[in-house]
Design a protein around this motif. Structure first.
Motif, PDB file in Angstrom:
ATOM      1  N   ALA A   1       0.835  -1.202   0.000  1.00 28.10           N
ATOM      2  CA  ALA A   1       0.000   0.000   0.000  1.00 28.10           C
ATOM      3  C   ALA A   1       0.867   1.249   0.000  1.00 28.10           C
ATOM      4  CB  ALA A   1      -0.921  -0.009   1.211  1.00 28.10           C
TER       5      ALA A   1
ATOM      6  N   THR B   1       1.872   1.781  -3.507  1.00 28.85           N
ATOM      7  CA  THR B   1       0.857   2.417  -4.351  1.00 28.85           C
ATOM      8  C   THR B   1       0.728   3.900  -4.031  1.00 28.85           C
ATOM      9  OG1 THR B   1      -0.862   1.800  -2.798  1.00 28.85           O
ATOM     10  CG2 THR B   1      -0.497   0.329  -4.622  1.00 28.85           C
ATOM     11  N   LEU B   2       1.092   4.287  -2.820  1.00 27.93           N
ATOM     12  CA  LEU B   2       0.985   5.710  -2.473  1.00 27.93           C
ATOM     13  C   LEU B   2       2.169   6.502  -3.004  1.00 27.93           C
ATOM     14  CD1 LEU B   2      -0.816   7.635  -0.922  1.00 27.93           C
ATOM     15  CD2 LEU B   2       0.597   7.259   1.078  1.00 27.93           C
TER      16      LEU B   2
ATOM     17  N   LEU C   1       4.917   5.492  -5.317  1.00 21.71           N
ATOM     18  CA  LEU C   1       5.566   5.299  -6.613  1.00 21.71           C
ATOM     19  C   LEU C   1       5.044   6.316  -7.634  1.00 21.71           C
ATOM     20  CD1 LEU C   1       5.844   1.446  -6.682  1.00 21.71           C
ATOM     21  CD2 LEU C   1       7.686   3.093  -6.606  1.00 21.71           C
TER      22      LEU C   1
ATOM     23  N   LEU D   1       1.346   5.121 -12.823  1.00 17.96           N
ATOM     24  CA  LEU D   1       0.358   4.053 -12.681  1.00 17.96           C
ATOM     25  C   LEU D   1       0.971   2.672 -12.810  1.00 17.96           C
ATOM     26  CD1 LEU D   1      -2.738   3.258 -12.605  1.00 17.96           C
ATOM     27  CD2 LEU D   1      -2.466   2.968 -15.045  1.00 17.96           C
TER      28      LEU D   1
ATOM     29  N   ARG E   1       2.795   1.610  -9.773  1.00 17.11           N
ATOM     30  CA  ARG E   1       1.822   1.409  -8.681  1.00 17.11           C
ATOM     31  C   ARG E   1       1.113   0.072  -8.827  1.00 17.11           C
ATOM     32  NH1 ARG E   1      -0.504   7.122  -9.726  1.00 17.11           N
ATOM     33  NH2 ARG E   1       1.207   8.344  -8.868  1.00 17.11           N
ATOM     34  N   THR E   2       0.795  -0.301 -10.081  1.00 15.26           N
ATOM     35  CA  THR E   2       0.167  -1.606 -10.310  1.00 15.26           C
ATOM     36  C   THR E   2       1.073  -2.729  -9.834  1.00 15.26           C
ATOM     37  OG1 THR E   2      -0.753  -0.600 -12.270  1.00 15.26           O
ATOM     38  CG2 THR E   2      -1.020  -2.945 -12.034  1.00 15.26           C
TER      39      THR E   2
ATOM     40  N   ALA F   1       0.853  -2.917  -6.091  1.00 17.24           N
ATOM     41  CA  ALA F   1      -0.424  -3.455  -5.625  1.00 17.24           C
ATOM     42  C   ALA F   1      -0.500  -4.960  -5.826  1.00 17.24           C
ATOM     43  CB  ALA F   1      -1.563  -2.762  -6.366  1.00 17.24           C
TER      44      ALA F   1
ATOM     45  N   THR G   1       0.530  -7.134  -2.803  1.00 17.18           N
ATOM     46  CA  THR G   1      -0.461  -7.364  -1.750  1.00 17.18           C
ATOM     47  C   THR G   1      -1.505  -8.383  -2.199  1.00 17.18           C
ATOM     48  OG1 THR G   1      -2.006  -5.678  -2.476  1.00 17.18           O
ATOM     49  CG2 THR G   1      -0.192  -4.958  -1.109  1.00 17.18           C
ATOM     50  N   ASP G   2      -1.740  -8.450  -3.524  1.00 18.80           N
ATOM     51  CA  ASP G   2      -2.771  -9.370  -4.008  1.00 18.80           C
ATOM     52  C   ASP G   2      -2.332 -10.820  -3.920  1.00 18.80           C
ATOM     53  OD1 ASP G   2      -4.676  -7.585  -4.457  1.00 18.80           O
ATOM     54  OD2 ASP G   2      -4.626  -7.654  -6.638  1.00 18.80           O
TER      55      ASP G   2
ATOM     56  N   ALA H   1      -7.464  -8.755 -13.584  1.00 17.76           N
ATOM     57  CA  ALA H   1      -7.872  -7.368 -13.359  1.00 17.76           C
ATOM     58  C   ALA H   1      -6.695  -6.418 -13.584  1.00 17.76           C
ATOM     59  CB  ALA H   1      -8.425  -7.213 -11.939  1.00 17.76           C
TER      60      ALA H   1
ATOM     61  N   LEU I   1      -6.531  -3.494 -16.375  1.00 20.16           N
ATOM     62  CA  LEU I   1      -6.299  -2.109 -15.932  1.00 20.16           C
ATOM     63  C   LEU I   1      -5.190  -1.457 -16.737  1.00 20.16           C
ATOM     64  CD1 LEU I   1      -6.878   0.016 -13.589  1.00 20.16           C
ATOM     65  CD2 LEU I   1      -4.863  -0.947 -12.538  1.00 20.16           C
TER      66      LEU I   1
END
Lengths: 119, 105
Positions: free
Chosen positions: A24, A27-28, A30, A33, A36-37, A40, A43-44, A82, A86
């Motif tokens: 997280a 994602t805040l 970097l 986009l 950031r992906t 993220a 964490t997934d 996903a 994205l």
């Protein structure tokens, strides 16, 4: 045996939660986009996997264990799908990557007139 | 302190940071990414909360949230990309549409 399971659960749950927080923060902080992906996705997969594994070690009945495995299997399938959708949509929309000159990123990217207006 | 409470604390912090990213943007895709992260962490939160309260039946709710989260992410992405949820497959890959002649749509 009980103690060993508890220690393993502690380890998995705390490391998994820590990885979630690190992702997280990524994602805040970097710059664009695409990076950031990437943050993220940690964490997934690993964060969620370790948290669910920690729960799995405490599962009392086989049914609970099967449900936990099903949740993780489903997340393993849907997370990358996903993320891919994205980034593909963002790339088609012309979202630029940070740190690369804008002229170098034009390439075969479609011009704005080829796409419908952003709602 | 209960180990599930520690994990829940970390997951809630993750959700809060994802909310900050969702508010800051700057593009709609950053917001979708944050919403997707938030949804994934909701699944984990429900699962861990079920173990914390000694009622692992909550895992059914977590499974349903996983399904809904994936569907909603794909639907919002399709809407943002094409401006239309009923977009056909023949127009898939707007990148390959030739730039001249107004081929798209």
């Amino acid at each position: 045996m009980e103690l060993a399971l508890d220690v393993a659960s502690w380890f998995c749950l705390t490391v998994g939660a820590a990885l979630c927080v690190i992702g997280a923060i990524g994602t805040l902080r970097l710059p664009d986009l695409y990076t950031r992906t990437h943050a993220a996705s940690i964490t997934d997969t690993l964060g969620a996997g370790l948290v669910l594994l920690g729960c799995l070690l405490q599962a009392g009945t086989p049914l609970v264990a099967v449900k936990l495995v099903m949740i993780y299997a489903f997340m393993l399938y849907t997370g990358p799908a996903a993320g891919h959708a994205l980034v593909k949509a963002a790339y088609a929309r012309g979202v630029l990557a940070a740190g690369i000159p804008e002229e170098a990123q034009e390439g075969e990217r479609p011009s704005e007139s080829d796409l419908p207006e952003e709602p | 302190m209960n180990m599930f409470a520690v994990a829940m604390l970390g997951i809630v912090v993750t959700m809060l940071i994802a909310l900050v990213r969702a508010v800051k943007g700057p593009t709609v895709f950053d917001r979708i990414l944050a919403a997707n992260t938030f949804g994934t962490k909701t699944i984990l939160l429900i699962a861990v909360a079920g173990f914390l309260t000694g009622r692992p039946d909550w895992l059914d709710l977590a499974l349903v949230y996983a399904l809904v989260n994936f569907g909603s992410t794909i639907a919002v992405l399709k809407f943002v990309r094409f401006g239309d949820l009923a977009h056909g497959d023949e127009d898939e890959g707007a990148r390959s549409v030739p730039p001249a002649g107004g081929g798209a749509d």
